[in-house]
Design a protein around this motif. Sequence first.
Motif, PDB file in Angstrom:
ATOM      1  N   GLU A   1      63.630   2.928  78.376  1.00  0.00           N
ATOM      2  CA  GLU A   1      62.917   4.195  78.538  1.00  0.00           C
ATOM      3  C   GLU A   1      62.869   4.969  77.225  1.00  0.00           C
ATOM      4  O   GLU A   1      61.847   5.549  76.856  1.00  0.00           O
ATOM      5  CB  GLU A   1      63.598   5.043  79.615  1.00  0.00           C
ATOM      6  N   LEU A   2      63.989   4.986  76.501  1.00  0.00           N
ATOM      7  CA  LEU A   2      64.039   5.732  75.243  1.00  0.00           C
ATOM      8  C   LEU A   2      63.090   5.146  74.207  1.00  0.00           C
ATOM      9  O   LEU A   2      62.498   5.881  73.407  1.00  0.00           O
ATOM     10  CB  LEU A   2      65.468   5.728  74.693  1.00  0.00           C
ATOM     11  N   ALA A   3      62.926   3.826  74.220  1.00  0.00           N
ATOM     12  CA  ALA A   3      62.088   3.161  73.217  1.00  0.00           C
ATOM     13  C   ALA A   3      60.635   3.614  73.292  1.00  0.00           C
ATOM     14  O   ALA A   3      59.911   3.552  72.292  1.00  0.00           O
ATOM     15  CB  ALA A   3      62.179   1.642  73.381  1.00  0.00           C
ATOM     16  N   ARG A   4      60.205   4.071  74.450  1.00  0.00           N
ATOM     17  CA  ARG A   4      58.812   4.535  74.595  1.00  0.00           C
ATOM     18  C   ARG A   4      58.613   5.934  74.014  1.00  0.00           C
ATOM     19  O   ARG A   4      57.488   6.411  73.908  1.00  0.00           O
ATOM     20  CB  ARG A   4      58.402   4.501  76.069  1.00  0.00           C
TER      21      ARG A   4
ATOM     22  N   HIS B   1      71.006  -5.618  74.604  1.00  0.00           N
ATOM     23  CA  HIS B   1      70.061  -4.946  75.498  1.00  0.00           C
ATOM     24  C   HIS B   1      69.211  -3.933  74.727  1.00  0.00           C
ATOM     25  O   HIS B   1      67.992  -3.821  74.944  1.00  0.00           O
ATOM     26  CB  HIS B   1      70.828  -4.245  76.623  1.00  0.00           C
ATOM     27  N   THR B   2      69.836  -3.204  73.803  1.00  0.00           N
ATOM     28  CA  THR B   2      69.114  -2.232  72.982  1.00  0.00           C
ATOM     29  C   THR B   2      68.051  -2.913  72.133  1.00  0.00           C
ATOM     30  O   THR B   2      66.896  -2.459  72.066  1.00  0.00           O
ATOM     31  CB  THR B   2      70.106  -1.476  72.069  1.00  0.00           C
ATOM     32  N   CYS B   3      68.418  -4.004  71.482  1.00  0.00           N
ATOM     33  CA  CYS B   3      67.474  -4.715  70.613  1.00  0.00           C
ATOM     34  C   CYS B   3      66.327  -5.325  71.416  1.00  0.00           C
ATOM     35  O   CYS B   3      65.172  -5.317  70.976  1.00  0.00           O
ATOM     36  CB  CYS B   3      68.204  -5.803  69.824  1.00  0.00           C
ATOM     37  N   GLU B   4      66.639  -5.823  72.587  1.00  0.00           N
ATOM     38  CA  GLU B   4      65.601  -6.417  73.437  1.00  0.00           C
ATOM     39  C   GLU B   4      64.599  -5.351  73.882  1.00  0.00           C
ATOM     40  O   GLU B   4      63.383  -5.561  73.851  1.00  0.00           O
ATOM     41  CB  GLU B   4      66.256  -7.068  74.654  1.00  0.00           C
ATOM     42  N   ALA B   5      65.114  -4.186  74.270  1.00  0.00           N
ATOM     43  CA  ALA B   5      64.231  -3.094  74.683  1.00  0.00           C
ATOM     44  C   ALA B   5      63.360  -2.627  73.522  1.00  0.00           C
ATOM     45  O   ALA B   5      62.160  -2.338  73.695  1.00  0.00           O
ATOM     46  CB  ALA B   5      65.058  -1.926  75.212  1.00  0.00           C
ATOM     47  N   ALA B   6      63.931  -2.566  72.342  1.00  0.00           N
ATOM     48  CA  ALA B   6      63.163  -2.149  71.166  1.00  0.00           C
ATOM     49  C   ALA B   6      62.073  -3.166  70.844  1.00  0.00           C
ATOM     50  O   ALA B   6      60.931  -2.791  70.521  1.00  0.00           O
ATOM     51  CB  ALA B   6      64.106  -1.993  69.972  1.00  0.00           C
TER      52      ALA B   6
END
Length: 543
Positions: free
Chosen positions: A444-447, A490-495
């Motif tokens: 969600e934050l990545a958007r 998980h952070t890198c995948e979302a980014a």
Amino acid sequence: MGIPLKLSGVAASEGVAVGPAYVYAPRGPRPAGNVPEGAVEEEISRFRRAVEAVRERLSETAARLREAGSGEEAAIFEAHAEIAGDPELAAEVERRVREGREGAGAAVLAVGEEYARSFAAMDDEYMAARADDVRDVAAQIATELVGGPSSGIEGLDRPSVILARNLLPSDTARLPREKVLGFVTAEGSRTSHVAIMARSLGIPAVVGVGEELEKAFGASVVALDGGEGYAVADPDPGTLELFERRRRRSDAEAALLKEYRHIEGRTRDGRRIEVSANLGSPEEAEEALSWGAEGVGLFRTEFLFMERDELPSEEEQYAAYRRVVEVFGERPVIVRTLDVGGDKDLPGIDRPAEENPFLGWRGIRMSLDLPDLFRTQLRAVLRAAAHGNLKVMFPMVTGVEEVRAAREHLEECRRELEEEGTPCGPLEAGVMIETPAAAILAGELAREVSFFSIGTNDLIQYTLAADRGNERLRRLYRADHPAVLELIRHTCEAAREAGIWVGACGEAAGDPGMIPYLVRLGVTELSMSPPSIPRAKKILSEL
């Protein structure tokens, strides 16, 4: 030669050294007690003269170091000169002398200790390490007042390994450098100034070995490995031979690393990984470039807010940010907005006491609650962005609502500046991933942002419920813990899915053992202490 004794501590500065032990145990100044009522004003005059003498001496030392090309050391002494001339510190000392007829020497030591404790309690390891700076300057002023010698460290008469409870910048400045083989100290961390100066000078150092150091004070010879973080007092012949082999290998490696300072950070198969620097003040910018920094991944802004009567103005902040941006030119500079924990007072701001300030009112939480404070900083950042490649990131984020509110303030500040006709530049906004909540909500934050920066120090301690300053929990505080690695993955995948990039700016980013993990998981920018940059580039070139 006695029985070998192993001293385990913090790997503060790489390199291997073997040599005679030199125990440095300074005696602090012993100021006189209270002053007679009629002598108060003369005591204050003596204090002012002492302050000016110390300030001038520190400024001269800084100028000499900068002329010799030692920019990082020079910045330390420039900061010390500012502390010596701090009007708030002087006013508090003079108040104690006038109201309690306390001697100026005792008063400056007491006030210095109060200031130092406030720094030492901070959660940011870099800022906490500044406690030694304040103690150092206060002790120099007190020594000037009593007219005694500052220390006996100049008595070092042969190349030796120095053993000390602690070494302050003023101590290291007086050392005959050609006679210093290495440091082993009971106190200190990787961000303490003895560690910074040791790295800058290329002197092997192990710090934070604790009370065990006193057992080594009778040793004849000490061998230390600053890369592995341990020393051996009175090593046996087999250990000496092992350290000698390591020393030869370390010297060869140090010469090799110089070749990596100014190459581009890339893996062996050509993947671009930007290698940047963490900075705590504008004075460190040029030194970071000399180590090969390709940008600034974390510019801490807390130095502007510490120990003063009033909050920094927009102009003062703008000048500081612009200075760093102009030094780095087209290279990116990421400014972290204010992140002062609830343990530290800010002028004019009412802060209730908190049982656990490191989990309390800090980072973006405080900024959103204090819009005037926040918007002053954002306006300064926007204006500085007109002079180079500046970015901003918000710390201690736990949810999307915080990011949206912060961005709204940012855009309103931009509109204000444009309406005023004040130049401002393009400014990408990102968030620090340093809470498990932010990592879990990375999708969600990545958007909402242009980039992530993983603050590994806080992410590790919040994920593992292990205070990174607690020595007993050192074994638990691990960057390679499966839970921490899963949150980073998980952070890198979302980014990746959102098309934004991910950096890392905690201690793990410069840890040789962690760099392969971070790159494999998807981190594309590593930000670290400047002296760690050449080794990081070498490791990348081998991946």
